[in-house]
Design a protein around this motif. Sequence first.
Motif, PDB file in Angstrom:
ATOM      1  N   PRO A  21      16.878  98.671  18.508  1.00 41.87           N
ATOM      2  CA  PRO A  21      17.494  97.407  18.085  1.00 41.87           C
ATOM      3  C   PRO A  21      18.391  97.566  16.849  1.00 41.87           C
ATOM      4  O   PRO A  21      19.435  96.935  16.756  1.00 41.87           O
ATOM      5  CB  PRO A  21      16.294  96.505  17.778  1.00 41.87           C
ATOM      6  CG  PRO A  21      15.178  97.065  18.590  1.00 41.87           C
ATOM      7  CD  PRO A  21      15.407  98.540  18.659  1.00 41.87           C
ATOM      8  N   THR A  22      17.987  98.421  15.906  1.00 41.04           N
ATOM      9  CA  THR A  22      18.818  98.644  14.711  1.00 41.04           C
ATOM     10  C   THR A  22      20.153  99.251  15.119  1.00 41.04           C
ATOM     11  O   THR A  22      21.225  98.814  14.664  1.00 41.04           O
ATOM     12  CB  THR A  22      18.092  99.582  13.712  1.00 41.04           C
ATOM     13  OG1 THR A  22      16.805  99.035  13.434  1.00 41.04           O
ATOM     14  CG2 THR A  22      18.870  99.738  12.417  1.00 41.04           C
ATOM     15  N   VAL A  25      22.303  96.480  16.808  1.00 37.51           N
ATOM     16  CA  VAL A  25      22.961  95.473  15.953  1.00 37.51           C
ATOM     17  C   VAL A  25      24.060  96.100  15.093  1.00 37.51           C
ATOM     18  O   VAL A  25      25.073  95.466  14.806  1.00 37.51           O
ATOM     19  CB  VAL A  25      21.972  94.646  15.079  1.00 37.51           C
ATOM     20  CG1 VAL A  25      21.088  93.778  15.937  1.00 37.51           C
ATOM     21  CG2 VAL A  25      21.149  95.512  14.157  1.00 37.51           C
ATOM     22  N   GLN A  28      26.966  96.470  17.396  1.00 36.59           N
ATOM     23  CA  GLN A  28      27.518  95.132  17.629  1.00 36.59           C
ATOM     24  C   GLN A  28      28.386  94.689  16.438  1.00 36.59           C
ATOM     25  O   GLN A  28      29.366  93.977  16.597  1.00 36.59           O
ATOM     26  CB  GLN A  28      26.365  94.146  17.807  1.00 36.59           C
ATOM     27  CG  GLN A  28      26.734  92.884  18.526  1.00 36.59           C
ATOM     28  CD  GLN A  28      25.525  91.981  18.707  1.00 36.59           C
ATOM     29  OE1 GLN A  28      24.553  92.035  17.945  1.00 36.59           O
ATOM     30  NE2 GLN A  28      25.552  91.152  19.712  1.00 36.59           N
ATOM     31  N   VAL A  61      22.688  93.454  24.585  1.00 30.71           N
ATOM     32  CA  VAL A  61      23.469  94.017  23.476  1.00 30.71           C
ATOM     33  C   VAL A  61      23.674  95.515  23.696  1.00 30.71           C
ATOM     34  O   VAL A  61      24.790  96.038  23.535  1.00 30.71           O
ATOM     35  CB  VAL A  61      22.764  93.754  22.114  1.00 30.71           C
ATOM     36  CG1 VAL A  61      23.583  94.339  20.971  1.00 30.71           C
ATOM     37  CG2 VAL A  61      22.577  92.260  21.899  1.00 30.71           C
ATOM     38  N   CYS A  65      27.347  97.292  24.115  1.00 33.29           N
ATOM     39  CA  CYS A  65      27.827  98.264  23.121  1.00 33.29           C
ATOM     40  C   CYS A  65      28.078  99.624  23.773  1.00 33.29           C
ATOM     41  O   CYS A  65      29.021 100.338  23.401  1.00 33.29           O
ATOM     42  CB  CYS A  65      26.829  98.405  21.977  1.00 33.29           C
ATOM     43  SG  CYS A  65      26.714  96.903  20.990  1.00 33.29           S
ATOM     44  N   MET A 169      15.427  90.782  17.929  1.00 30.23           N
ATOM     45  CA  MET A 169      16.880  90.602  17.869  1.00 30.23           C
ATOM     46  C   MET A 169      17.280  89.442  16.953  1.00 30.23           C
ATOM     47  O   MET A 169      18.372  89.431  16.401  1.00 30.23           O
ATOM     48  CB  MET A 169      17.465  90.413  19.279  1.00 30.23           C
ATOM     49  CG  MET A 169      17.298  91.632  20.163  1.00 30.23           C
ATOM     50  SD  MET A 169      17.883  93.153  19.377  1.00 30.23           S
ATOM     51  CE  MET A 169      19.644  93.025  19.675  1.00 30.23           C
ATOM     52  N   VAL A 173      18.523  90.299  12.293  1.00 25.96           N
ATOM     53  CA  VAL A 173      19.747  89.747  11.702  1.00 25.96           C
ATOM     54  C   VAL A 173      19.415  88.731  10.601  1.00 25.96           C
ATOM     55  O   VAL A 173      20.078  88.692   9.568  1.00 25.96           O
ATOM     56  CB  VAL A 173      20.598  89.086  12.814  1.00 25.96           C
ATOM     57  CG1 VAL A 173      21.808  88.367  12.238  1.00 25.96           C
ATOM     58  CG2 VAL A 173      21.053  90.140  13.828  1.00 25.96           C
ATOM     59  N   PHE A 197      25.371  93.756   9.371  1.00 27.16           N
ATOM     60  CA  PHE A 197      24.692  93.044  10.461  1.00 27.16           C
ATOM     61  C   PHE A 197      23.650  92.036   9.990  1.00 27.16           C
ATOM     62  O   PHE A 197      23.198  91.198  10.763  1.00 27.16           O
ATOM     63  CB  PHE A 197      24.021  94.033  11.438  1.00 27.16           C
ATOM     64  CG  PHE A 197      22.855  94.789  10.841  1.00 27.16           C
ATOM     65  CD1 PHE A 197      23.031  96.034  10.277  1.00 27.16           C
ATOM     66  CD2 PHE A 197      21.574  94.245  10.861  1.00 27.16           C
ATOM     67  CE1 PHE A 197      21.959  96.737   9.722  1.00 27.16           C
ATOM     68  CE2 PHE A 197      20.494  94.937  10.319  1.00 27.16           C
ATOM     69  CZ  PHE A 197      20.697  96.188   9.750  1.00 27.16           C
ATOM     70  N   CYS A 198      23.252  92.104   8.718  1.00 31.34           N
ATOM     71  CA  CYS A 198      22.129  91.281   8.259  1.00 31.34           C
ATOM     72  C   CYS A 198      22.628  90.055   7.506  1.00 31.34           C
ATOM     73  O   CYS A 198      23.373  90.176   6.535  1.00 31.34           O
ATOM     74  CB  CYS A 198      21.230  92.131   7.356  1.00 31.34           C
ATOM     75  SG  CYS A 198      19.805  91.232   6.779  1.00 31.34           S
TER      76      CYS A 198
END
Length: 417
Positions: A21-22, A25, A28, A61, A65, A169, A173, A197-198
């Motif tokens: 997931p990291t 994102v 993304q 996602v 990507c 997900m 964020v 992303f955060c």
Amino acid sequence: MSPNVPLDTVSVIGLGYIGLPTAAVLAQAGKRVIGVDVKQENVDAINAGQVPFVEEGLETVVAGCVAKGKLSAQTETPKADAYIVSVPTPFKGDHDADLSYIEAAARGIAPQLTGGELIVLESTAPPGATEHMADVILELRPELTSEPHRVNSLYFSHAPERVLPGRIMIEMVDNDRIIGGLTREAAQLNRDLYASFCRGELLLTDARTAEMAKLTENAFRDVNIAFANELSIIAERQGIDVWELIELANHHPRVNILQPGPGVGGHCIAVDPWFIVSADREHSKLIATARTVNDSKPELVLEKVLAKADKLKSPVVAALGIAFKANIDDLRESPSKDIAVALTDRLEQGTVLVVEPNIDVLPREFEGMGNVELADLDDAVERADIVLLMVDHDPFKDFDREKLREKFVIDTKGLWR
Ligand code: SAJ
């Protein structure tokens, strides 16, 4: 001021529940991300835009990507501007942290470095682990340094993940992040990368405090669940419904008791408090006791089932849920899986029907056991004498209670009360 180094290419080492997931994102957010994993089959799946485990919203996602060429996976560590180490940190027999996966990741990164790179440890680890990772790298590359603002500088930082499985997900964020650098400059650089992303607040500190903060969050939750679990044991002996008890007590404006269950699972809350204990055994009595209370729950559940089963001729037990919590397929450190395995092993006659809607095959712990089947919910309940509910998965919540009328029900989650 942040050091003036590029952060365009990021390599994420370890593509598991947090690493993938990291990586997704970051990709993304426009970074070029190269994920690294030792498992060739996971690498192949990701490169095909697939996700090797269940996590709401992740596959879309990843697929997007990968299709855009922003995310790819491989087994060798590449050159990159930044590295994020997201590998497991299990504990050894004595509950000391096993840092061997972090060390292996560090040894993979070291030959690729040229100076100016950011190296972030995301894995949960005991105080001092980020420093240890830096030592492993700097020993292999003595011409590089962790001092800032030099051409041969490396920037080491710790950014513990805090996302909740099932909501990764969203939380990846939105959650605030603690970022602890070995130097202030490393923390700033780490903040610059994560700001891509955060949306949460990025809180800078030193590496040791960041390491301890993560352990503290999970130990806090473990101690509070232990309180609920201890209450459940006392309440049962007193003939009191623990869920009603907690509900009533929680009406007090300053009381907020968590929920009891069959034990505490997962790779985080059941593990991390031990890292505090092993850092200072003498002074972490409450944290260690909480672990022991939570770890005692599976055996108590098992004894309850066996006490009933022993009275029946060839009992059929429907074991509902073996994931470590609701609506996920993660069986790591799962108390309900341990209960189902031990039950299958200790049941002298009879059958265990495991119902786990999130998996297709029983895990290897059941291998060689003849008296166990993976069954669907309706079939299992219909055939069962004893229905043991261990996880509050949605399909169990919605189950028609009429069908339980003739059954002996052991509801460890208070779902059907
Ligand atoms: N549980 C109870 N009673 C409760 C709450 C949970 O018995 O009232 C049990 C669950 O059934 C499960 C275990 O505790 O077996 C852990 O579940 P959880 O949902 O509390 O937490 P995890 O392990 O999925 O994720 C935790 C989170 N930490 C905190 O909430 C402080 C998450 O934010 C972390 O990122 C994650 O650990 C991690 O990776 O460290």
